[in-house]
Write a protein that holds these residues in place. Sequence first.
Motif, mmCIF file in Angstrom:
data_model
loop_
_atom_site.group_PDB
_atom_site.id
_atom_site.type_symbol
_atom_site.label_atom_id
_atom_site.label_comp_id
_atom_site.label_asym_id
_atom_site.label_seq_id
_atom_site.Cartn_x
_atom_site.Cartn_y
_atom_site.Cartn_z
ATOM 1 N N ALA A 1 43.270 47.375 22.026
ATOM 2 C CA ALA A 1 42.276 46.482 22.623
ATOM 3 C C ALA A 1 42.125 46.728 24.120
ATOM 4 C CB ALA A 1 42.671 45.024 22.366
ATOM 5 N N GLU A 2 40.920 46.508 24.619
ATOM 6 C CA GLU A 2 40.656 46.656 26.045
ATOM 7 C C GLU A 2 41.459 45.638 26.847
ATOM 8 O OE1 GLU A 2 38.684 48.768 27.938
ATOM 9 O OE2 GLU A 2 38.665 49.942 26.098
ATOM 10 N N PRO A 3 42.005 46.047 28.002
ATOM 11 C CA PRO A 3 42.718 45.083 28.853
ATOM 12 C C PRO A 3 41.790 43.952 29.279
ATOM 13 C CG PRO A 3 43.146 47.346 29.565
ATOM 14 C CD PRO A 3 42.029 47.412 28.558
ATOM 15 N N ARG A 4 42.391 42.803 29.497
ATOM 16 C CA ARG A 4 41.632 41.647 29.977
ATOM 17 C C ARG A 4 41.961 41.422 31.448
ATOM 18 N NH1 ARG A 4 41.854 36.951 25.306
ATOM 19 N NH2 ARG A 4 41.078 38.229 23.585
ATOM 20 N N SER A 5 40.938 41.159 32.235
ATOM 21 C CA SER A 5 41.134 40.929 33.663
ATOM 22 C C SER A 5 40.658 39.540 34.043
ATOM 23 C CB SER A 5 40.394 41.982 34.499
ATOM 24 O OG SER A 5 40.937 43.264 34.293
ATOM 25 N N ALA A 6 41.366 38.942 34.989
ATOM 26 C CA ALA A 6 40.992 37.617 35.482
ATOM 27 C C ALA A 6 41.391 37.505 36.940
ATOM 28 C CB ALA A 6 41.676 36.518 34.670
ATOM 29 N N GLU A 7 40.598 36.767 37.680
ATOM 30 C CA GLU A 7 40.941 36.496 39.069
ATOM 31 C C GLU A 7 41.932 35.338 39.123
ATOM 32 O OE1 GLU A 7 39.900 38.228 41.860
ATOM 33 O OE2 GLU A 7 39.175 39.600 40.304
ATOM 34 N N ILE A 8 43.004 35.500 39.867
ATOM 35 C CA ILE A 8 43.981 34.431 40.029
ATOM 36 C C ILE A 8 44.152 34.136 41.510
ATOM 37 C CG2 ILE A 8 45.197 34.968 37.890
ATOM 38 C CD1 ILE A 8 47.371 36.334 39.564
ATOM 39 N N THR A 9 44.427 32.896 41.811
ATOM 40 C CA THR A 9 44.675 32.496 43.194
ATOM 41 C C THR A 9 45.889 31.580 43.225
ATOM 42 O OG1 THR A 9 43.232 30.548 43.035
ATOM 43 C CG2 THR A 9 42.222 32.616 43.788
ATOM 44 N N TRP A 10 46.520 31.510 44.376
ATOM 45 C CA TRP A 10 47.634 30.590 44.582
ATOM 46 C C TRP A 10 47.759 30.301 46.069
ATOM 47 C CZ3 TRP A 10 48.077 35.721 43.406
ATOM 48 C CH2 TRP A 10 48.744 36.534 44.324
ATOM 49 N N ASP A 11 48.396 29.189 46.369
ATOM 50 C CA ASP A 11 48.678 28.861 47.765
ATOM 51 C C ASP A 11 50.043 28.199 47.852
ATOM 52 O OD1 ASP A 11 48.355 26.196 46.971
ATOM 53 O OD2 ASP A 11 46.364 25.991 47.866
ATOM 54 N N HIS A 12 50.353 27.625 49.001
ATOM 55 C CA HIS A 12 51.701 27.096 49.222
ATOM 56 C C HIS A 12 52.068 26.001 48.233
ATOM 57 C CE1 HIS A 12 50.638 23.202 51.141
ATOM 58 N NE2 HIS A 12 49.582 23.844 51.575
ATOM 59 N N LYS A 13 51.092 25.213 47.762
ATOM 60 C CA LYS A 13 51.411 24.131 46.828
ATOM 61 C C LYS A 13 51.921 24.690 45.505
ATOM 62 C CE LYS A 13 47.332 22.226 47.087
ATOM 63 N NZ LYS A 13 46.746 23.129 48.113
ATOM 64 N N ASP A 14 51.303 25.774 45.030
ATOM 65 C CA ASP A 14 51.756 26.405 43.788
ATOM 66 C C ASP A 14 53.171 26.961 43.944
ATOM 67 O OD1 ASP A 14 49.146 26.212 42.349
ATOM 68 O OD2 ASP A 14 48.514 27.509 43.991
ATOM 69 N N ILE A 15 53.441 27.560 45.090
ATOM 70 C CA ILE A 15 54.767 28.116 45.364
ATOM 71 C C ILE A 15 55.800 26.997 45.414
ATOM 72 C CG2 ILE A 15 56.162 29.452 46.970
ATOM 73 C CD1 ILE A 15 53.888 31.060 45.704
ATOM 74 N N GLN A 16 55.498 25.938 46.138
ATOM 75 C CA GLN A 16 56.441 24.818 46.270
ATOM 76 C C GLN A 16 56.714 24.169 44.921
ATOM 77 O OE1 GLN A 16 53.825 23.407 49.455
ATOM 78 N NE2 GLN A 16 55.658 22.795 50.584
ATOM 79 N N LEU A 17 55.660 23.948 44.120
ATOM 80 C CA LEU A 17 55.841 23.329 42.810
ATOM 81 C C LEU A 17 56.724 24.203 41.928
ATOM 82 C CD1 LEU A 17 55.170 21.076 40.808
ATOM 83 C CD2 LEU A 17 53.124 22.373 40.156
ATOM 84 N N TYR A 18 56.489 25.514 41.950
ATOM 85 C CA TYR A 18 57.320 26.426 41.160
ATOM 86 C C TYR A 18 58.776 26.354 41.603
ATOM 87 C CZ TYR A 18 59.397 30.720 39.410
ATOM 88 O OH TYR A 18 60.244 31.613 38.807
#
Length: 296
Positions: free
Chosen positions: A11-28
Amino acid sequence: MPIDAARAVAAEPRSAEITWDHKDIQLYHLGLGAGTFQGQGQGQGQGSPATDPDELRYTLESRLHVLPSFATVAGAGMGVVGGLSAPGIDVDLAAVLHGGQTIRLHRPIPVRGRATSTSRVAAVYDKGKAAILVLRSEAADEDGPLWTSDAQIFVRGEGGFGGERGPSARAEQPDREPDRVVERAVREDQALLYRLSGDWNPLHADPEFAKLAGFDRPILHGLCTYGITLKAVVDTLLDGDVTRVRSYSTRFAGVVFPGETLRIRMWAAADRVQVSVTAVDRDDAPVLADTIVEFS
């Protein structure tokens, strides 16, 4: 047949745009237990204030560093989600377990980012009574590659289709005492907090669903244990410097239940740390095995 190996790999690879910032890092980081410093030696588990400087680098936006295992949840873990919905793959979530995980870092992960994540089924292996899906995701931003992540997904009851068994390399544990041993307590609500980073599998929150999957209560995400372990290695042997990590691989050898304590044994070499993780509360039952952190 729920898994069509040839169709999935082609199957063809699937691509998606992802974003993150400090809140995502802190929550993780909070989902891994950051904010409660637990010491560097065996038995040092009483903790100290969340304002400890060694913990603020994980929780305070003005001092933030990104633990490399964040790659597994960036974009809410779109690589694994996309892989499980790829052509040729139709599986019951109750039969799915994370079998192993490898991350290769091409450069440090920035606190704020926008990247293209490309995911595909890299391989399907036939283990007899189960199938192993290797779901690969690669992230790159305008400056080039960031990371490559391989998730080995164990699907019970889907083997026996005549495919390759795949590699079975094991990392032999050193025949000596570990260089460091630390213990990390897992909070009762750890899975509930960790799942806010994007892994909504009810196996980790819903007691009834957990019973359907064969467990008497919800289990901790394997990737949460994965992150807790990397943080312990970085804090204990790499002077808290997340940028030194080059790759990190593990095999999930057993489950962890919220409320338990992890015992993390480390054997250090010139450019790598070998690690084993066990559950203290269950007579050192294996949790992570064949675990290697390569560093510079």
